[in-house]
Design an enzyme around this catalytic site. Structure first.
Site, PDB file in Angstrom:
ATOM      1  N   HIS A  75      34.477 -42.466 -77.378  1.00  0.00           N
ATOM      2  CA  HIS A  75      35.706 -42.304 -77.723  1.00  0.00           C
ATOM      3  C   HIS A  75      35.915 -43.581 -78.935  1.00  0.00           C
ATOM      4  CE1 HIS A  75      36.520 -40.741 -73.602  1.00  0.00           C
ATOM      5  NE2 HIS A  75      36.816 -39.810 -74.328  1.00  0.00           N
ATOM      6  N   SER A 128      32.969 -39.699 -69.487  1.00  0.00           N
ATOM      7  CA  SER A 128      33.970 -40.370 -68.450  1.00  0.00           C
ATOM      8  C   SER A 128      33.519 -39.923 -66.989  1.00  0.00           C
ATOM      9  CB  SER A 128      35.325 -39.825 -68.689  1.00  0.00           C
ATOM     10  OG  SER A 128      35.712 -40.017 -69.860  1.00  0.00           O
ATOM     11  N   ARG A 129      32.843 -38.870 -66.894  1.00  0.00           N
ATOM     12  CA  ARG A 129      32.232 -38.394 -65.744  1.00  0.00           C
ATOM     13  C   ARG A 129      31.207 -39.241 -65.177  1.00  0.00           C
ATOM     14  NH1 ARG A 129      34.167 -33.134 -67.830  1.00  0.00           N
ATOM     15  NH2 ARG A 129      35.841 -32.212 -66.215  1.00  0.00           N
ATOM     16  N   GLY A 161      33.702 -35.528 -80.581  1.00  0.00           N
ATOM     17  CA  GLY A 161      32.398 -36.121 -80.116  1.00  0.00           C
ATOM     18  C   GLY A 161      31.401 -34.734 -80.045  1.00  0.00           C
ATOM     19  N   VAL A 218      27.287 -40.908 -78.351  1.00  0.00           N
ATOM     20  CA  VAL A 218      27.018 -42.329 -78.206  1.00  0.00           C
ATOM     21  C   VAL A 218      26.194 -42.192 -76.749  1.00  0.00           C
ATOM     22  CG1 VAL A 218      28.007 -44.678 -77.914  1.00  0.00           C
ATOM     23  CG2 VAL A 218      28.802 -42.971 -79.750  1.00  0.00           C
ATOM     24  N   GLN A 227      32.530 -27.473 -78.031  1.00  0.00           N
ATOM     25  CA  GLN A 227      34.072 -27.589 -78.074  1.00  0.00           C
ATOM     26  C   GLN A 227      34.358 -27.599 -79.404  1.00  0.00           C
ATOM     27  OE1 GLN A 227      36.584 -30.021 -75.343  1.00  0.00           O
ATOM     28  NE2 GLN A 227      36.060 -31.568 -76.980  1.00  0.00           N
TER      29      GLN A 227
HETATM   30  O1  PAF Z   1      37.021 -33.698 -74.956  1.00  0.00           O
HETATM   31  C1  PAF Z   1      38.188 -33.912 -74.601  1.00  0.00           C
HETATM   32  O2  PAF Z   1      38.281 -35.060 -73.986  1.00  0.00           O
HETATM   33  C2  PAF Z   1      39.103 -32.825 -74.086  1.00  0.00           C
HETATM   34  O3  PAF Z   1      38.448 -31.552 -74.051  1.00  0.00           O
HETATM   35  C3  PAF Z   1      40.124 -32.579 -75.213  1.00  0.00           C
HETATM   36  C4  PAF Z   1      39.579 -32.216 -76.670  1.00  0.00           C
HETATM   37  C5  PAF Z   1      40.821 -33.985 -75.408  1.00  0.00           C
HETATM   38  C6  PAF Z   1      41.157 -31.673 -74.862  1.00  0.00           C
HETATM   39  O4  PAF Z   1      42.008 -31.789 -73.761  1.00  0.00           O
END
Ligand code: PAF
Length: 281
Positions: free
Chosen positions: A38, A187-188, A148, A177, A154
Protein backbone atom coordinates in the site's frame (compact mmCIF):
# COMPACT_ATOMS: atom_id res chain seq x y z
CA UNK A 1 -2.00 12.92 12.10
CA UNK A 2 -3.76 12.74 8.76
CA UNK A 3 -7.23 14.30 8.57
CA UNK A 4 -9.85 11.55 8.95
CA UNK A 5 -13.15 12.02 7.14
CA UNK A 6 -16.05 9.75 7.92
CA UNK A 7 -18.96 11.18 6.00
CA UNK A 8 -19.53 11.04 2.26
CA UNK A 9 -20.77 14.64 2.29
CA UNK A 10 -17.63 16.00 3.99
CA UNK A 11 -15.37 14.01 1.66
CA UNK A 12 -17.21 15.36 -1.40
CA UNK A 13 -16.96 18.93 -0.08
CA UNK A 14 -13.27 18.59 0.64
CA UNK A 15 -12.56 17.16 -2.82
CA UNK A 16 -14.63 19.86 -4.50
CA UNK A 17 -12.56 22.48 -2.66
CA UNK A 18 -9.32 20.91 -3.90
CA UNK A 19 -10.61 20.75 -7.46
CA UNK A 20 -11.78 24.39 -7.40
CA UNK A 21 -8.25 25.37 -6.46
CA UNK A 22 -6.99 23.45 -9.50
CA UNK A 23 -5.23 20.81 -7.39
CA UNK A 24 -4.83 17.28 -8.77
CA UNK A 25 -6.11 14.45 -6.59
CA UNK A 26 -4.62 10.96 -6.29
CA UNK A 27 -6.74 8.27 -4.60
CA UNK A 28 -5.37 5.11 -3.00
CA UNK A 29 -8.31 2.82 -2.22
CA UNK A 30 -7.52 0.28 0.53
CA UNK A 31 -9.19 -1.97 3.06
CA UNK A 32 -6.64 -0.95 5.70
CA UNK A 33 -4.11 -3.09 7.62
CA UNK A 34 -1.58 -1.29 5.48
CA UNK A 35 1.69 -2.87 4.40
CA UNK A 36 4.58 -1.90 2.14
CA UNK A 37 2.50 -2.71 -0.95
CA UNK A 38 0.00 0.00 0.00
CA UNK A 39 2.80 2.38 0.91
CA UNK A 40 4.32 2.00 -2.57
CA UNK A 41 0.97 3.23 -3.94
CA UNK A 42 0.90 6.16 -1.52
CA UNK A 43 4.45 7.15 -2.44
CA UNK A 44 3.64 7.05 -6.17
CA UNK A 45 0.46 9.06 -5.59
CA UNK A 46 2.46 11.66 -3.61
CA UNK A 47 4.89 12.03 -6.50
CA UNK A 48 2.24 12.66 -9.12
CA UNK A 49 -0.57 14.58 -7.41
CA UNK A 50 -1.00 17.75 -5.36
CA UNK A 51 -3.38 15.99 -2.98
CA UNK A 52 -3.42 12.36 -1.83
CA UNK A 53 -6.53 10.74 -0.37
CA UNK A 54 -6.34 7.21 1.07
CA UNK A 55 -9.62 5.41 1.64
CA UNK A 56 -9.87 2.72 4.29
CA UNK A 57 -13.03 0.67 4.03
CA UNK A 58 -13.45 -3.06 4.52
CA UNK A 59 -16.10 -3.41 1.84
CA UNK A 60 -18.71 -6.00 2.88
CA UNK A 61 -20.11 -6.48 -0.64
CA UNK A 62 -16.91 -7.99 -1.98
CA UNK A 63 -16.88 -10.82 0.60
CA UNK A 64 -18.85 -14.01 0.07
CA UNK A 65 -21.09 -15.32 2.87
CA UNK A 66 -18.45 -17.85 3.98
CA UNK A 67 -15.47 -15.54 3.60
CA UNK A 68 -13.39 -13.62 6.13
CA UNK A 69 -15.26 -10.27 6.40
CA UNK A 70 -15.58 -10.53 10.20
CA UNK A 71 -12.00 -11.49 10.89
CA UNK A 72 -10.39 -9.32 8.17
CA UNK A 73 -7.50 -7.56 9.98
CA UNK A 74 -8.25 -4.00 11.06
CA UNK A 75 -5.82 -1.62 12.78
CA UNK A 76 -6.87 1.96 12.19
CA UNK A 77 -4.54 3.41 14.83
CA UNK A 78 -1.48 1.86 13.22
CA UNK A 79 -2.70 2.75 9.71
CA UNK A 80 -3.19 6.40 10.63
CA UNK A 81 0.23 6.62 12.24
CA UNK A 82 1.80 5.15 9.12
CA UNK A 83 -0.12 7.43 6.76
CA UNK A 84 0.83 10.52 8.80
CA UNK A 85 4.45 9.67 8.09
CA UNK A 86 3.72 10.05 4.38
CA UNK A 87 1.73 13.25 4.92
CA UNK A 88 -1.37 12.16 3.05
CA UNK A 89 -3.92 14.95 2.92
CA UNK A 90 -6.99 12.98 3.94
CA UNK A 91 -8.04 9.52 5.02
CA UNK A 92 -11.58 8.64 4.02
CA UNK A 93 -12.84 6.16 6.62
CA UNK A 94 -16.59 5.71 6.24
CA UNK A 95 -18.79 3.26 8.16
CA UNK A 96 -20.60 0.55 6.18
CA UNK A 97 -23.94 2.36 6.70
CA UNK A 98 -22.49 5.52 5.21
CA UNK A 99 -21.53 3.71 2.00
CA UNK A 100 -24.53 1.38 1.87
CA UNK A 101 -27.42 3.14 3.65
CA UNK A 102 -30.73 1.33 4.18
CA UNK A 103 -32.42 0.70 0.87
CA UNK A 104 -29.19 0.87 -1.12
CA UNK A 105 -29.78 -0.80 -4.49
CA UNK A 106 -27.19 0.07 -7.18
CA UNK A 107 -24.44 -2.21 -8.46
CA UNK A 108 -21.69 -1.73 -11.00
CA UNK A 109 -20.60 -4.88 -12.79
CA UNK A 110 -18.05 -5.59 -15.48
CA UNK A 111 -19.37 -8.66 -17.26
CA UNK A 112 -17.24 -11.63 -18.36
CA UNK A 113 -13.90 -10.44 -16.91
CA UNK A 114 -15.48 -10.69 -13.45
CA UNK A 115 -16.33 -14.40 -13.88
CA UNK A 116 -12.81 -15.59 -14.66
CA UNK A 117 -9.86 -16.56 -12.42
CA UNK A 118 -10.74 -15.41 -8.87
CA UNK A 119 -14.28 -14.59 -10.02
CA UNK A 120 -14.96 -18.27 -10.72
CA UNK A 121 -14.47 -19.27 -7.09
CA UNK A 122 -15.61 -15.95 -5.56
CA UNK A 123 -18.94 -15.23 -7.28
CA UNK A 124 -20.01 -11.62 -6.78
CA UNK A 125 -16.59 -10.55 -5.48
CA UNK A 126 -15.71 -8.29 -8.38
CA UNK A 127 -19.20 -6.82 -8.54
CA UNK A 128 -18.59 -5.71 -4.94
CA UNK A 129 -15.19 -4.31 -5.88
CA UNK A 130 -16.38 -2.36 -8.93
CA UNK A 131 -19.39 -1.02 -7.04
CA UNK A 132 -17.30 0.33 -4.17
CA UNK A 133 -14.54 1.65 -6.42
CA UNK A 134 -17.13 3.44 -8.59
CA UNK A 135 -18.62 4.98 -5.45
CA UNK A 136 -15.18 6.05 -4.21
CA UNK A 137 -14.46 7.63 -7.60
CA UNK A 138 -17.77 9.54 -7.48
CA UNK A 139 -17.12 10.73 -3.92
CA UNK A 140 -13.42 11.66 -4.17
CA UNK A 141 -13.41 12.43 -7.91
CA UNK A 142 -9.69 11.71 -8.28
CA UNK A 143 -7.57 12.43 -11.33
CA UNK A 144 -5.50 9.30 -10.68
CA UNK A 145 -6.20 6.11 -8.73
CA UNK A 146 -3.60 3.59 -7.61
CA UNK A 147 -3.86 -0.21 -7.43
CA UNK A 148 -1.37 -3.00 -6.81
CA UNK A 149 -0.61 -5.67 -9.39
CA UNK A 150 -0.92 -8.46 -6.85
CA UNK A 151 -4.63 -8.12 -7.51
CA UNK A 152 -3.93 -8.23 -11.24
CA UNK A 153 -7.45 -9.17 -12.26
CA UNK A 154 -8.88 -6.40 -10.08
CA UNK A 155 -6.95 -3.69 -11.88
CA UNK A 156 -7.84 -5.16 -15.30
CA UNK A 157 -11.53 -5.04 -14.35
CA UNK A 158 -11.30 -1.52 -12.91
CA UNK A 159 -9.60 -0.25 -16.08
CA UNK A 160 -12.41 -1.78 -18.13
CA UNK A 161 -15.06 -0.20 -15.88
CA UNK A 162 -13.41 3.21 -16.23
CA UNK A 163 -13.19 2.83 -20.01
CA UNK A 164 -16.69 1.50 -20.54
CA UNK A 165 -18.33 4.05 -18.22
CA UNK A 166 -16.15 7.01 -19.33
CA UNK A 167 -15.17 7.74 -15.75
CA UNK A 168 -12.17 9.87 -16.65
CA UNK A 169 -9.94 8.53 -13.87
CA UNK A 170 -6.43 7.43 -14.78
CA UNK A 171 -5.68 3.99 -13.32
CA UNK A 172 -2.09 3.47 -12.29
CA UNK A 173 -0.96 0.03 -11.25
CA UNK A 174 2.18 -0.63 -9.30
CA UNK A 175 4.36 -3.76 -9.16
CA UNK A 176 3.87 -6.40 -6.47
CA UNK A 177 5.86 -5.69 -3.31
CA UNK A 178 7.34 -8.87 -1.81
CA UNK A 179 8.79 -9.90 1.51
CA UNK A 180 12.52 -10.64 1.37
CA UNK A 181 11.76 -14.34 0.87
CA UNK A 182 9.46 -13.65 -2.11
CA UNK A 183 6.00 -13.90 -0.49
CA UNK A 184 3.75 -11.24 -2.00
CA UNK A 185 2.68 -8.72 0.64
CA UNK A 186 -0.94 -9.09 1.62
CA UNK A 187 -3.04 -8.13 4.63
CA UNK A 188 -4.13 -11.79 4.71
CA UNK A 189 -0.55 -12.94 5.39
CA UNK A 190 -1.29 -12.02 9.02
CA UNK A 191 -3.54 -15.13 9.18
CA UNK A 192 -0.61 -17.49 8.53
CA UNK A 193 1.10 -19.48 11.27
CA UNK A 194 4.91 -19.71 11.01
CA UNK A 195 4.56 -23.16 9.50
CA UNK A 196 2.00 -22.05 6.91
CA UNK A 197 4.05 -18.95 6.15
CA UNK A 198 6.89 -21.26 5.04
CA UNK A 199 4.51 -23.37 2.95
CA UNK A 200 3.25 -20.20 1.26
CA UNK A 201 6.70 -19.60 -0.25
CA UNK A 202 5.93 -22.30 -2.79
CA UNK A 203 3.46 -19.91 -4.51
CA UNK A 204 6.12 -17.46 -5.63
CA UNK A 205 8.53 -20.37 -6.09
CA UNK A 206 6.20 -22.03 -8.59
CA UNK A 207 5.67 -18.78 -10.50
CA UNK A 208 9.42 -18.25 -10.74
CA UNK A 209 9.78 -21.85 -11.89
CA UNK A 210 7.12 -21.26 -14.56
CA UNK A 211 8.98 -18.18 -15.76
CA UNK A 212 12.20 -20.16 -15.94
CA UNK A 213 10.49 -22.87 -18.01
CA UNK A 214 9.06 -20.25 -20.39
CA UNK A 215 12.48 -18.62 -20.71
CA UNK A 216 13.99 -22.00 -21.50
CA UNK A 217 11.53 -22.49 -24.37
CA UNK A 218 8.55 -24.37 -22.91
CA UNK A 219 5.40 -22.97 -24.55
CA UNK A 220 2.72 -25.45 -23.54
CA UNK A 221 0.41 -24.15 -20.80
CA UNK A 222 -0.51 -27.73 -19.89
CA UNK A 223 3.16 -28.53 -19.21
CA UNK A 224 3.73 -25.34 -17.22
CA UNK A 225 0.61 -25.90 -15.13
CA UNK A 226 1.64 -29.52 -14.48
CA UNK A 227 5.11 -28.41 -13.34
CA UNK A 228 3.65 -25.72 -11.06
CA UNK A 229 1.10 -28.16 -9.62
CA UNK A 230 3.81 -30.72 -8.87
CA UNK A 231 5.91 -28.12 -7.07
CA UNK A 232 2.97 -26.73 -5.11
CA UNK A 233 1.94 -30.24 -3.99
CA UNK A 234 5.22 -30.48 -2.07
CA UNK A 235 3.63 -28.12 0.48
CA UNK A 236 1.39 -30.34 2.62
CA UNK A 237 -2.15 -29.06 3.09
CA UNK A 238 -1.90 -26.48 0.32
CA UNK A 239 -4.91 -26.58 -2.00
CA UNK A 240 -4.75 -25.07 -5.47
CA UNK A 241 -7.80 -23.00 -6.35
CA UNK A 242 -6.59 -22.25 -9.87
CA UNK A 243 -3.56 -21.75 -12.05
CA UNK A 244 -4.32 -19.57 -15.03
CA UNK A 245 -2.12 -18.85 -18.03
CA UNK A 246 -3.90 -16.12 -19.90
CA UNK A 247 -3.88 -12.90 -21.85
CA UNK A 248 -3.20 -10.05 -19.39
CA UNK A 249 -5.96 -7.86 -20.87
CA UNK A 250 -8.79 -10.21 -21.83
CA UNK A 251 -7.88 -12.86 -19.22
CA UNK A 252 -8.69 -15.48 -21.90
CA UNK A 253 -6.81 -18.72 -21.29
CA UNK A 254 -3.88 -19.45 -23.62
CA UNK A 255 -2.95 -23.02 -24.51
CA UNK A 256 0.31 -21.87 -26.07
CA UNK A 257 2.42 -19.17 -24.46
CA UNK A 258 3.03 -16.47 -27.02
CA UNK A 259 3.48 -12.73 -26.39
CA UNK A 260 2.79 -11.04 -23.06
CA UNK A 261 1.20 -13.64 -20.79
CA UNK A 262 -0.14 -13.55 -17.26
CA UNK A 263 0.51 -16.57 -15.06
CA UNK A 264 -1.74 -16.22 -12.03
CA UNK A 265 -2.63 -18.51 -9.18
CA UNK A 266 -4.78 -18.69 -6.09
CA UNK A 267 -4.26 -21.24 -3.36
CA UNK A 268 -5.67 -22.10 0.03
CA UNK A 269 -3.54 -22.86 3.04
CA UNK A 270 -6.11 -23.97 5.58
CA UNK A 271 -8.80 -21.31 5.29
CA UNK A 272 -6.42 -18.62 4.08
CA UNK A 273 -6.70 -17.81 0.40
CA UNK A 274 -3.62 -16.23 -1.19
CA UNK A 275 -3.05 -14.99 -4.73
CA UNK A 276 0.05 -14.14 -6.71
CA UNK A 277 1.05 -13.71 -10.34
CA UNK A 278 3.82 -13.02 -12.77
CA UNK A 279 3.81 -11.60 -16.30
CA UNK A 280 6.07 -13.27 -18.84
CA UNK A 281 6.91 -12.03 -22.28
O1 PAF B 1 -7.70 -4.11 -3.21
C1 PAF B 1 -8.40 -3.80 -2.23
O2 PAF B 1 -7.96 -3.59 -1.12
C2 PAF B 1 -9.92 -3.67 -2.42
O3 PAF B 1 -10.40 -4.63 -3.29
C3 PAF B 1 -10.35 -2.26 -2.87
C4 PAF B 1 -9.82 -1.89 -4.22
C5 PAF B 1 -9.89 -1.23 -1.83
C6 PAF B 1 -11.89 -2.17 -2.94
O4 PAF B 1 -12.47 -2.47 -1.72
Amino acid sequence: MAKVIKSVESMMKLSDGFRKKGLSIGLVPTMGCLHKGHISLVKEAKKRNDIVVVSIFVNPTQFGPREDLKKYPRDMKRDLKLLSRYKVNAVFFPAAKEMYPNGYGADVEVKRLSDKLCGASRPGHFKGVTTIVAKLFNIVRPDNAYFGEKDFQQQVIIRKMVRDLNMGVKIISMPIVREKDGLAMSSRNTYLSNEDRIKALVINGSLKFAKMLVNSGVRSSVKIKAAMTKLMRTAKGLKIDYISICDPETLDEKSVIKGKTLIATAIYIGKTRLIDNIVVN
